[in-house]
Design a protein around this motif. Structure first.
Motif, short mmCIF file in Angstrom:
data_model
loop_
_atom_site.label_atom_id
_atom_site.label_comp_id
_atom_site.label_asym_id
_atom_site.label_seq_id
_atom_site.Cartn_x
_atom_site.Cartn_y
_atom_site.Cartn_z
N GLN A 20 0.82 -1.21 0.00
CA GLN A 20 0.00 0.00 0.00
C GLN A 20 0.86 1.26 0.00
OE1 GLN A 20 -3.42 -0.03 -0.42
NE2 GLN A 20 -2.93 -2.18 -0.81
N LEU A 21 2.00 1.23 0.65
CA LEU A 21 2.90 2.38 0.60
C LEU A 21 3.34 2.66 -0.83
CD1 LEU A 21 5.15 1.86 3.76
CD2 LEU A 21 3.55 3.75 3.35
N ARG A 22 3.69 1.62 -1.56
CA ARG A 22 4.11 1.81 -2.96
C ARG A 22 2.99 2.42 -3.80
NH1 ARG A 22 6.87 -3.13 -1.93
NH2 ARG A 22 5.11 -4.37 -2.70
N LYS A 23 1.76 2.05 -3.48
CA LYS A 23 0.62 2.57 -4.24
C LYS A 23 0.41 4.06 -4.00
CE LYS A 23 -4.44 2.14 -4.53
NZ LYS A 23 -5.63 1.38 -4.09
N TYR A 24 0.65 4.53 -2.76
CA TYR A 24 0.24 5.88 -2.38
C TYR A 24 1.36 6.93 -2.36
CZ TYR A 24 -4.40 4.25 -1.09
OH TYR A 24 -5.68 3.73 -1.13
N ILE A 25 2.61 6.49 -2.29
CA ILE A 25 3.72 7.42 -2.08
C ILE A 25 3.70 8.58 -3.08
CG2 ILE A 25 6.23 7.67 -2.33
CD1 ILE A 25 5.51 6.66 0.37
N ASP A 26 3.54 8.28 -4.34
CA ASP A 26 3.62 9.31 -5.39
C ASP A 26 2.26 9.67 -5.97
OD1 ASP A 26 6.46 9.50 -5.29
OD2 ASP A 26 6.59 7.62 -6.42
N ARG A 27 1.20 9.46 -5.19
CA ARG A 27 -0.14 9.73 -5.68
C ARG A 27 -0.91 10.65 -4.73
NH1 ARG A 27 -2.61 6.30 -9.26
NH2 ARG A 27 -4.24 7.91 -9.16
N PRO A 28 -0.55 11.94 -4.68
CA PRO A 28 -1.26 12.86 -3.78
C PRO A 28 -2.75 12.95 -4.07
CG PRO A 28 0.19 14.05 -5.28
CD PRO A 28 0.54 12.61 -5.40
N ASP A 29 -3.16 12.60 -5.29
CA ASP A 29 -4.59 12.61 -5.61
C ASP A 29 -5.35 11.54 -4.83
OD1 ASP A 29 -2.99 10.88 -7.36
OD2 ASP A 29 -4.91 10.35 -8.30
N LEU A 30 -4.61 10.57 -4.28
CA LEU A 30 -5.24 9.50 -3.50
C LEU A 30 -5.17 9.74 -1.99
CD1 LEU A 30 -3.98 6.32 -5.43
CD2 LEU A 30 -6.12 7.60 -5.74
N TRP A 31 -4.63 10.87 -1.58
CA TRP A 31 -4.48 11.13 -0.15
C TRP A 31 -5.78 11.73 0.41
CZ3 TRP A 31 0.83 14.04 -0.62
CH2 TRP A 31 1.79 13.13 -1.11
N THR A 32 -6.85 10.98 0.26
CA THR A 32 -8.16 11.39 0.77
C THR A 32 -8.60 10.43 1.86
OG1 THR A 32 -9.43 10.03 -0.79
CG2 THR A 32 -8.76 12.24 -1.53
N TYR A 33 -9.57 10.84 2.64
CA TYR A 33 -10.07 9.97 3.71
C TYR A 33 -10.60 8.65 3.13
CZ TYR A 33 -13.06 8.03 7.31
OH TYR A 33 -13.66 7.16 8.18
N ASP A 34 -11.44 8.74 2.11
CA ASP A 34 -12.06 7.53 1.57
C ASP A 34 -11.03 6.55 1.03
OD1 ASP A 34 -14.57 8.41 2.23
OD2 ASP A 34 -15.01 9.22 0.24
N GLU A 35 -10.07 7.06 0.27
CA GLU A 35 -9.04 6.19 -0.30
C GLU A 35 -8.19 5.54 0.79
OE1 GLU A 35 -7.97 4.97 -3.08
OE2 GLU A 35 -9.42 5.88 -4.47
#
Length: 204
Positions: A20-35
């Motif tokens: 999950q860290l690899r998925k989110y590290i470079d994706r600020p568009d995914l830094w939401t509560y729901d995601e």
């Protein structure tokens, strides 16, 4: 190692956290509560706090998202201070700032409040407290499976300033049908004393 600590170790998956860290590290568009909530569900309740702590350390999550997640993660992990070291929880709550009730921004108590905690001596300064003496007493004297040697805990109390209270969760306490609140509380340097004013539950 205690039974609870063994359960924590058994459910903790470093592999799922790293995925999950690899998925989110470079994706600020995914830094939401729901995601991020969905991601913590994939990781599991005991690994989720580590995932959020490490992601925040690396990217600096939006504070409003972090604030909404923390109370939920604390409650879901059941043994939050085994799931994540206390210092890291403190860092997360301090960085998130503010106060939440049931996951939503809210106004903290207007002044100092008397809170209680039911536990053995060595855990009296853990960070989960409640405004219900009866609820705390049930953990001290009735929830004996928490104590593997059959011993009972004690009832602890403290007067807590609002700036020490980070999050609250509303609960219905079945024996009295009372709506009570559990709080995540900064106990560093807090004066904690044993409540010797009677023993057990007050159901009268």
């Amino acid at each position: 190692m205690s039974r609870i600590a063994l359960e924590v170790a058994g459910e903790f998956s470093r592999t799922r956290i790293d995925e999950q860290l690899r998925k989110y590290i470079d994706r600020p568009d995914l830094w939401t509560y729901d995601e991020l909530y969905r991601s913590t569900a994939i990781i599991g309740r005991l690994g989720a706090p580590t995932f959020i702590a490490e992601l925040d350390e690396q990217v600096g999550l939006p504070t409003h998202v972090l604030r909404s997640l923390l109370g939920e993660l604390w409650n879901r992990s059941w043994s939050p201070e085994l799931a994540l070291e206390r210092d890291r929880w403190v860092t997360l709550f301090n960085r998130a700032g503010g106060y939440t009730l049931d996951g939503h921004d809210n106004t903290p108590p207007a002044g100092p409040v008397r809170l209680w905690r039911g536990s053995s001596l060595e855990y009296r300064d853990n960070m989960t407290w409640t405004d219900s003496r009866d609820l705390a007493a049930s953990f001290a004297f009735e929830v004996n499976p928490l104590y593997e040697d059959g011993r009972q805990g004690a009832l602890w109390t403290a007067v807590v300033d609002p700036d020490r209270i980070w999050a609250g969760t509303s609960l219905l306490y079945p024996p009295t049908s009372e709506l009570v609140t559990e709080y995540v509380t900064d106990t560093w340097g807090l004066e904690i004393v044993e409540d010797n004013d009677g023993r057990g539950l007050n159901r009268g």
